[in-house]
Design a protein around this motif. Structure first.
Motif, mmCIF file in Angstrom:
data_model
loop_
_atom_site.group_PDB
_atom_site.id
_atom_site.type_symbol
_atom_site.label_atom_id
_atom_site.label_comp_id
_atom_site.label_asym_id
_atom_site.label_seq_id
_atom_site.Cartn_x
_atom_site.Cartn_y
_atom_site.Cartn_z
ATOM 1 N N THR A 16 0.837 -1.207 0.000
ATOM 2 C CA THR A 16 0.000 0.000 0.000
ATOM 3 C C THR A 16 0.869 1.252 0.000
ATOM 4 O O THR A 16 0.590 2.225 -0.715
ATOM 5 C CB THR A 16 -0.937 -0.025 1.233
ATOM 6 O OG1 THR A 16 -1.822 -1.141 1.102
ATOM 7 C CG2 THR A 16 -1.744 1.257 1.343
ATOM 8 N N GLN A 48 -7.425 0.560 -0.404
ATOM 9 C CA GLN A 48 -7.623 -0.753 0.214
ATOM 10 C C GLN A 48 -8.947 -0.799 0.976
ATOM 11 O O GLN A 48 -9.638 -1.807 0.973
ATOM 12 C CB GLN A 48 -6.437 -1.038 1.156
ATOM 13 C CG GLN A 48 -6.488 -2.414 1.783
ATOM 14 C CD GLN A 48 -5.146 -2.816 2.401
ATOM 15 O OE1 GLN A 48 -4.131 -2.159 2.234
ATOM 16 N NE2 GLN A 48 -5.154 -3.911 3.117
ATOM 17 N N ASP A 77 -5.876 -1.573 -4.858
ATOM 18 C CA ASP A 77 -5.297 -2.131 -3.642
ATOM 19 C C ASP A 77 -6.268 -3.141 -3.031
ATOM 20 O O ASP A 77 -7.248 -2.769 -2.410
ATOM 21 C CB ASP A 77 -4.990 -0.998 -2.650
ATOM 22 C CG ASP A 77 -4.046 -1.442 -1.538
ATOM 23 O OD1 ASP A 77 -3.800 -2.653 -1.403
ATOM 24 O OD2 ASP A 77 -3.565 -0.554 -0.798
ATOM 25 N N GLU A 78 -5.978 -4.409 -3.222
ATOM 26 C CA GLU A 78 -6.803 -5.518 -2.733
ATOM 27 C C GLU A 78 -8.280 -5.353 -3.113
ATOM 28 O O GLU A 78 -9.157 -5.336 -2.249
ATOM 29 C CB GLU A 78 -6.637 -5.671 -1.213
ATOM 30 C CG GLU A 78 -5.179 -5.929 -0.822
ATOM 31 C CD GLU A 78 -5.024 -6.541 0.569
ATOM 32 O OE1 GLU A 78 -5.970 -7.189 1.023
ATOM 33 O OE2 GLU A 78 -3.954 -6.363 1.159
HETATM 34 MG MG LIG Z 1 -1.957 -2.905 2.102
#
Ligand SMILES: [Mg+2]
Ligand SMILES: Nc1ncnc2c1ncn2[C@@H]1O[C@H](COP(=O)(O)OP(=O)(O)O)[C@@H](O)[C@H]1O
Length: 220
Positions: free
Chosen positions: A48, A90, A167-168
Motif C-alpha cells: 500500500t 484498500q 489495492d486488494e
Molecule cells: Mg496494504
C-alpha cells in the motif's frame, strides 16, 4: 528529460514512516503502457505504501518517482498524476464520503470541470459498466461491503483514468462481485497494477506477478 514510453518509473526508492524501520529499501519499478501487473507479498511489507508513493500521498526519503515521463517531486507535480491515475483504496470507507452513490461518482468529474450534463452521462455510463445502476440513489454508508467496493471503483472510473492502481480490490468479496471486477478489468483495455493475496485472481487478470518482500521486489 523523462522516459516517455514508461508510465511509472521508480528508482532506488527508500521509504520509512517517521521513527520506523525502512519499509522500502532501494526499490526499482517500471510500468509500461499496456502492462497488467500483480503485486503480492506478506502483510505489512509495503504494498500500500508503494501505491501512496506513486500518487504522491507519501514522499520517498531517497530515490526518484517518474510518472508519465516526468519527475514528480512536489505536491503540484502530482495533480496531473492523480487525475490520470485512478487509485482504488484498500478500504472503501476511505474512498466514499458523499451522502449518495450518485454524488460520490459525480464528485471527481465535477472537480475536473465537466458540465452537469457531461457528469450525469458519466455517472450513468460508469454505473452501467459495473452493472450497478440500481445503486444510483442509495445512501452510501448503508451499502454492503461488496456494493461499497463496486461504488468505490465507479468513483475511480468516472474520472476516466489512463492507469489503475487497485489495492486488494477483491478482498472479502463474494464470488459474484469478484467476477464483476474480473470482467471489468479484462474488458477494460487499461494498464493497471493490482495488489492482492489471491494468486488465482492475479493469474486471471494480470500478465506479470511480482512479490514484495523485505522492502524489495522478487519476480515469481
Ligand atoms: Mg496494504
Ligand atoms: N501511517 C503509518 N504510520 C506508521 N507506520 C505505518 C503507517 N502505515 C503503514 N505503516 C507500517 O508500514 C509497513 C507497511 O505497511 P503497508 O504499506 O500498509 O503494507 P501492506 O500494504 O503490504 O500490508 C507496516 O509495517 C505498517 O505497519
Amino acid at each position: 528529460m523523462g522516459d516517455f514510453d514508461i508510465l511509472i518509473h521508480l528508482e532506488k526508492i527508500k521509504f520509512a514512516y517517521p521513527g520506523g524501520r525502512a519499509v522500502l529499501d532501494n526499490l526499482d519499478f517500471e510500468m509500461k503502457p499496456g502492462d497488467r501487473i500483480g503485486i503480492t507479498g506478506p502483510n505489512g511489507t509495503g504494498k500500500t505504501t508503494l501505491f501512496h508513493l506513486i500518487v504522491g500521498l507519501l514522499s520517498p526519503l531517497a530515490g526518484t518517482v517518474q510518472v508519465f515521463g516526468k519527475a514528480r517531486v512536489v505536491e503540484d507535480d502530482f495533480f496531473d498524476v492523480r487525475r490520470r491515475i485512478g487509485f482504488l483504496f484498500q478500504n472503501a470507507d476511505d474512498q466514499l464520503f458523499s451522502p449518495t452513490v450518485a454524488e460520490d461518482v459525480a464528485f471527481g468529474p465535477f472537480n475536473l470541470g465537466k458540465t452537469r450534463h457531461e457528469v450525469e452521462h458519466l455517472v450513468r455510463s460508469t454505473l452501467e459498466t459495473l452493472s450497478i445502476e440500481h445503486l444510483e440513489h442509495r445512501i452510501t454508508h448503508k451499502l454492503s461491503g461488496g456494493e461499497k467496493r463496486l461504488v468505490s471503483l465507479a468513483t475511480v472510473l468516472s474520472m476516466q483514468p489512463e492507469v489503475l492502481l487497485l489495492d486488494e480490490p477483491t478482498t472479502g468479496l463474494a464470488a459474484e462481485t469478484e467476477k464483476r471486477i474480473v470482467d471489468f478489468l479484462l474488458g477494460s483495455g487499461l494498464s493497471y497494477i493490482v495488489i492482492s493475496h489471491d494468486l488465482d485472481f492475479l493469474n486471471n487478470v494480470t500478465d506479470k506477478l511480482i512479490t514484495l518482500k523485505n522492502g524489495k521486489f522478487e519476480s515469481l
